[in-house]
Design an enzyme around this catalytic site. Structure first.
Site, mmCIF file in Angstrom:
data_model
loop_
_atom_site.group_PDB
_atom_site.id
_atom_site.type_symbol
_atom_site.label_atom_id
_atom_site.label_comp_id
_atom_site.label_asym_id
_atom_site.label_seq_id
_atom_site.Cartn_x
_atom_site.Cartn_y
_atom_site.Cartn_z
ATOM 1 N N HIS A 128 7.107 0.219 4.018
ATOM 2 C CA HIS A 128 5.784 0.702 3.580
ATOM 3 C C HIS A 128 5.837 1.380 2.208
ATOM 4 C CE1 HIS A 128 3.308 0.268 7.316
ATOM 5 N NE2 HIS A 128 4.516 0.190 7.868
ATOM 6 N N CYS A 162 3.993 -4.712 6.218
ATOM 7 C CA CYS A 162 4.226 -4.591 7.648
ATOM 8 C C CYS A 162 3.339 -5.581 8.412
ATOM 9 C CB CYS A 162 4.016 -3.149 8.088
ATOM 10 S SG CYS A 162 4.710 -2.773 9.723
ATOM 11 N N GLU A 175 3.279 2.169 0.357
ATOM 12 C CA GLU A 175 2.161 3.118 0.254
ATOM 13 C C GLU A 175 2.498 4.457 0.873
ATOM 14 O OE1 GLU A 175 1.675 1.689 4.417
ATOM 15 O OE2 GLU A 175 2.402 0.837 2.537
#
Length: 274
Positions: free
Chosen positions: A234, A106, A236
């Site tokens: 994302h 991002c 994560e």
């Protein structure tokens, strides 16, 4: 120390996903996953040479006041490390030249693009692409289907066909300096991830499957070595089944799809850098 997989996650100036990234690195098998404030790198207290895997986490660097991550890129390109004549960007480029891994997610992807770390087609680290305002003119927070190019050299997506990850950004539309740059990215299979349909078959420009209007539906790219990787979604944020938006209604494996990218990174390091 030589036999440890060591990851570093840079924090500060507006990042807010560093803990999730460090957690993903640890779950993937990294022996060390340090969160290091940028001030410690600039003070010379922490040396990038001690690590194998550099992570630029998501967030809102400097409030995105000059455009997403632009001020952050200017800082890294100009700020000199204490006690040396090197900028932090010089240190990062030496890290890359040593064959190590870098991933930007991002805002971290935006940072890598504006520093010229991606796509770096000729290795000169000049900026040839950018990420700009979503076509819809608003912040997007939704889950997306992503088709993986199986012929990409990307280390992080090895063996993957498709992944499902969330996006949360206002400036995620990928564009290139010229049509020739886009053609080269495509022909060299550096457009690693594309927004696609729910079957992971066909890239799409249709909203909301493509949340920002990215050229050629691009959600992530790598450099020619495959060791530098940036993506707007994302990974994560989906490392366990309970992170999935429908985890109470679907049978899901314990590990979330985002963890696969970090596991591939750790595997590469163990096989090539230790």
């Amino acid at each position: 120390m030589a036999q440890q997989v060591r990851a570093i996650v840079i924090s500060g100036n507006g990042t807010n996903c560093e803990r999730e990234v460090a957690n993903a690195c640890r779950l993937a098998g990294a022996d060390v996953a340090d969160i290091v404030h940028i001030s410690r790198l600039l003070a010379g207290e922490v040396d990038l040479n001690d690590y194998h895997f550099l992570n630029f986490a998501g967030g809102f660097l400097d409030g995105d006041d000059l455009g997403s991550a632009k001020a952050g890129a200017n800082r890294l390109n100009s700020a000199v490390i204490a006690g040396s004549d090197q900028t932090l960007a010089d240190s990062i480029r030496a890290f890359v030249a040593a064959g190590k891994l870098v991933m930007g997610v991002c805002n971290g992807f935006q940072l890598m693009v504006k520093m010229g770390l991606l796509p770096s087609l000729d290795g000169d680290h000049s900026q040839t692409t950018t990420l700009t305002f979503n076509d819809g003119g608003r912040f997007e927070d939704r889950w997306t289907y992503l088709k993986v190019d199986p012929d990409s050299p990307c280390v992080f997506t090895k063996g993957l066909k498709g992944i499902y990850l969330p996006v949360r950004h206002g400036e995620g539309k990928f564009v290139t300096e010229s049509p020739g740059i886009l053609d080269e990215l495509e022909s060299r299979h550096l457009t690693v991830l594309k927004y696609c349909d729910a079957d992971y078959q066909a890239p799409t420009m249709d909203y909301p499957l493509n949340p920002n209007g990215s050229s050629a539906a691009i959600a992530g790219i790598c450099d020619p070595s495959g060791r530098l990787f940036g993506l707007m979604p994302h990974p994560e944020a989906y490392v366990h089944r309970t992170h999935h938006p429908r985890w109470t209604r679907e049978e899901l494996p314990e590990e979330g799809m985002g963890l696969w990218l970090y596991q591939n990174a750790v595997t590469f390091i163990r096989e090539n850098l230790l």
